[in-house]
Design a protein around this motif. Structure first.
Motif: not given
Length: 161
Positions: A140, A111, A143-144, A104, A152, A107-108, A147-148
């Motif tokens: 971003l 991004n 958004t994260y 993750r 997720w 991936n972050t 999601l957290t």
């Protein structure tokens, strides 16, 4: 020992290791011989074996040590077996979590790099490019965060917008 092999404690009396735990008897004999020869305790050894009661694979940390007689000779060999199944399961879970976290984070960061690349390809001036970049990174972060909050799991697109 009763937990180790599923036999009641009174069924261990006057029985050999080959009768009590035949699946590890040869290994046990080897360790006893090692302790007698070395005249010293062995480093902790881990044994994985099927629990005869539950059918699960359990892990045991076994410590082997000499018991000396008055004459200074090894009279017997003792052992202590500690069930470390839960600890090993926790270690595996932590390793899995660490791999997931590494994925993750990579991936972050990918991004963020993509956002920087996209922002720097525009014809805007440096101040406006920086402003757009800050805004996109802020989105971003939000958004994260969403999601957290759901671990997720499924997240409403409306909540993200």
């Amino acid at each position: 020992m009763a937990e180790f092999n599923g036999m009641p404690a009174d069924q261990h009396i006057n029985r050999s290791i080959y009768e009590v735990v035949p699946d590890v008897a040869d290994l046990t004999k080897l360790r006893i011989d090692e302790v007698r020869e070395a005249r010293a305790a062995l480093p902790r050894r881990v044994i994985d074996r099927k629990n005869p009661v539950t059918g699960d694979i359990n892990s045991y940390a076994v410590h082997w040590y000499p018991v000396f007689g008055k004459d200074g000779e090894v009279q017997a060999v003792g052992s202590i077996a500690e069930d470390i199944t839960t600890e090993r399961q926790h270690e595996k879970m932590l390793q899995h979590i660490a791999r997931e976290l590494q994925y993750r984070v990579r991936n972050t960061l990918a991004n963020v790099v993509a956002l920087v690349d996209q922002a720097t390809r525009s014809t805007r001036g440096p101040a406006q490019t920086l402003s757009v970049l800050k805004s996109r990174i802020g989105v971003l972060v939000i958004t994260y965060g969403r999601l957290t909050e759901t671990n997720w799991g499924p997240t409403s697109l409306v909540a993200l917008l």
